[in-house]
Design a protein around this motif. Structure first.
Motif, PDB file in Angstrom:
ATOM      1  N   PHE A  66      -6.857  -1.664   0.182  1.00  0.00           N
ATOM      2  CA  PHE A  66      -7.433  -1.569   1.521  1.00  0.00           C
ATOM      3  C   PHE A  66      -8.564  -2.585   1.689  1.00  0.00           C
ATOM      4  N   VAL A  67      -9.423  -2.699   0.701  1.00  0.00           N
ATOM      5  CA  VAL A  67     -10.558  -3.612   0.771  1.00  0.00           C
ATOM      6  C   VAL A  67     -10.083  -5.062   0.814  1.00  0.00           C
ATOM      7  N   LYS A  79      -7.072   8.809 -11.140  1.00  0.00           N
ATOM      8  CA  LYS A  79      -8.289   8.073 -10.775  1.00  0.00           C
ATOM      9  C   LYS A  79      -8.021   6.570 -10.704  1.00  0.00           C
ATOM     10  N   SER A  88      -0.727   3.832   7.350  1.00  0.00           N
ATOM     11  CA  SER A  88      -0.799   3.387   5.960  1.00  0.00           C
ATOM     12  C   SER A  88       0.010   4.260   5.026  1.00  0.00           C
ATOM     13  N   GLU A 133      -5.941   5.888  -7.563  1.00  0.00           N
ATOM     14  CA  GLU A 133      -6.775   5.963  -6.363  1.00  0.00           C
ATOM     15  C   GLU A 133      -7.572   4.673  -6.186  1.00  0.00           C
ATOM     16  N   GLU A 134      -8.059   4.135  -7.283  1.00  0.00           N
ATOM     17  CA  GLU A 134      -8.824   2.893  -7.216  1.00  0.00           C
ATOM     18  C   GLU A 134      -7.933   1.720  -6.803  1.00  0.00           C
ATOM     19  N   ARG A 135      -6.688   1.726  -7.265  1.00  0.00           N
ATOM     20  CA  ARG A 135      -5.763   0.665  -6.850  1.00  0.00           C
ATOM     21  C   ARG A 135      -5.538   0.683  -5.343  1.00  0.00           C
ATOM     22  N   VAL A 136      -5.317   1.881  -4.809  1.00  0.00           N
ATOM     23  CA  VAL A 136      -5.082   2.011  -3.373  1.00  0.00           C
ATOM     24  C   VAL A 136      -6.322   1.587  -2.599  1.00  0.00           C
ATOM     25  N   ARG A 137      -7.478   2.026  -3.055  1.00  0.00           N
ATOM     26  CA  ARG A 137      -8.735   1.672  -2.390  1.00  0.00           C
ATOM     27  C   ARG A 137      -8.954   0.156  -2.430  1.00  0.00           C
ATOM     28  N   SER A 138      -8.643  -0.443  -3.566  1.00  0.00           N
ATOM     29  CA  SER A 138      -8.823  -1.886  -3.708  1.00  0.00           C
ATOM     30  C   SER A 138      -7.917  -2.657  -2.764  1.00  0.00           C
ATOM     31  N   ARG A 187       0.828  -1.214   0.000  1.00  0.00           N
ATOM     32  CA  ARG A 187       0.000   0.000   0.000  1.00  0.00           C
ATOM     33  C   ARG A 187       0.857   1.256   0.000  1.00  0.00           C
TER      34      ARG A 187
END
Length: 280
Positions: A247-248, A237, A263, A240-245, A197
């Motif tokens: 975390f999930v 964009k 993080s 950002e989605e990679r980082v969010r993914s 991350r």
């Protein structure tokens, strides 16, 4: 072998070590083989005359399938380390790995010994290949963590990961291999996820700062100016989605986390594997 858990990370980035005099090493090796009793030569070896004689004895025994053993390899490596005989030490590790499955501490000790003598691109390639071999021989978060950190610093195809998409994809493939192999480790798996991350956050930080065309990243490297703001916006964009993914994905894994998790900061590369394990 010395306790690798306390010292191997100290040698990660010591790239200014003097190149060993190979001729001198050959002369020292000759003096051992002939059982020299010269005190000055023993001082050059960094070991006693008794250990020098033991080195010759172990070398002979380890070449015989009937007399070689795991413990003798450990003793042999310890003496070679003290004598700082690089060529012989590498060969001893290779022979050891062909004879027995190596545990985590021996793999890390081998990597550490190689890092002490880095002098050119060939040495770097050997170390990275060694790390890959270690991950295939022993399941260890410490080995994977070491492999990734060294790759980030030494691999010429990955060091430009902040600006080159090809480097980013190669690095992500390595991270995916790491978390597939060891990311489910209950007490230590978070170290790999945190490093993954942090690296993706670094790339996002770079992209965000690039919109202004000024500033530098956490390593002091300047951000280049991007003329195509539309393309840059799309890259941000996606990042950002990679980082969010990430975390999930991590949130869905039952890991044991340390007391504090930042993080945005990389795991402490100077901490020892043993201390990381004990704190989990």
């Amino acid at each position: 072998l010395y306790s690798i858990s306390h010292c191997y990370l100290n040698f990660y980035f010591r790239m200014d070590i003097d190149v060993e005099d190979e001729n001198a090493a050959d002369r020292v090796d000759d003096s051992i083989s002939s059982n020299s009793e010269d005190d000055d030569e023993d001082k050059t070896l960094g070991i006693s005359e008794v250990d020098a004689e033991l080195l010759v004895k172990l070398d002979s025994e380890l070449k015989n399938p009937k007399t070689k053993s795991y413990d003798k390899f450990i003793e042999y490596l310890t003496i070679l380390q003290a004598a700082k005989l690089r060529v012989q030490l590498r060969q001893a590790y290779e022979d050891f790995s062909k004879s027995y499955p190596l545990p985590e501490d021996v793999w890390l000790s081998w990597i550490n010994d190689e890092l002490e003598n880095v002098s050119d691109a060939e040495d770097i390639e050997y170390i990275l290949q060694l790390c890959r071999r270690a991950t295939g021989d022993f399941l260890s978060v410490d080995i994977w963590f070491t492999y990734i950190k060294l790759t980030l610093q030494l691999d010429p195809e990955i060091r430009s990961y902040l600006t080159e998409k090809a480097s980013q994809e190669k690095l992500r493939a390595l991270f995916e291999d790491a978390i597939t192999a060891a990311g489910l480790h209950v007490t230590q798996g978070e170290r790999l996820w945190n490093l993954y991350r942090h690296t993706e956050m670094e790339i996002l930080e770079h992209l965000d700062a690039s919109t202004a065309g000024t500033g530098s990243d956490s390593h002091g490297r300047p951000f280049p100016f991007h003329s195509s703001t539309t393309a840059l916006s799309n890259d941000i964009k996606r990042q950002e989605e990679r980082v969010r993914s990430l975390f999930v994905r991590q949130a869905n894994i039952p890991l044991e986390y340390s007391a504090t998790v930042d993080s945005t900061s990389p795991p402490d590369a100077s901490s020892s594997p043993s201390s990381s394990s004990s704190s989990s």
